[in-house]
Design a protein around this motif. Structure first.
Motif, short mmCIF file in Angstrom:
data_model
loop_
_atom_site.label_atom_id
_atom_site.label_comp_id
_atom_site.label_asym_id
_atom_site.label_seq_id
_atom_site.Cartn_x
_atom_site.Cartn_y
_atom_site.Cartn_z
N ALA A 1 -7.80 -6.08 3.02
CA ALA A 1 -8.57 -4.93 3.50
C ALA A 1 -8.56 -4.88 5.03
N LEU B 1 -8.71 -5.02 -3.23
CA LEU B 1 -8.13 -5.73 -2.09
C LEU B 1 -8.90 -7.02 -1.82
N ARG C 1 -10.61 2.37 -2.89
CA ARG C 1 -10.48 0.95 -2.54
C ARG C 1 -11.75 0.19 -2.87
N TRP D 1 0.84 -1.21 0.00
CA TRP D 1 0.00 0.00 0.00
C TRP D 1 0.87 1.26 0.00
#
Length: 70
Positions: free
Chosen positions: A53, A48, A65, A36
């Motif tokens: 996540a 993700l 995201r 990230w």
């Protein structure tokens, strides 16, 4: 041009490279956070895995995201 990155367990993310996505395999929370932090400014969307996540938590900022379904 903007790009899409995928972060998560190798078995769940490997195939996305065939579609041109930047694949960043990450098998644990440290690897997820490292991936990230290493995202470049050209990445507009990050997909993700649910585990990835959860590793990021509520970190603010960065690209949009999207979390894969379980």
């Amino acid at each position: 041009m903007a790009s899409i990155a995928i972060i998560g367990e190798t078995v769940r993310v490997a195939g996305y490279g065939l579609a041109g996505a930047l694949v960043l395999p990450a098998e644990n929370a440290d690897e997820v956070r490292t991936a990230w932090r290493g995202l470049g400014p050209e990445v507009a969307v990050v997909i993700l895995t649910p585990a990835a996540a959860a590793s990021l938590g509520d970190a603010s900022g960065g690209p949009l995201r999207v979390v894969m379904p379980v």
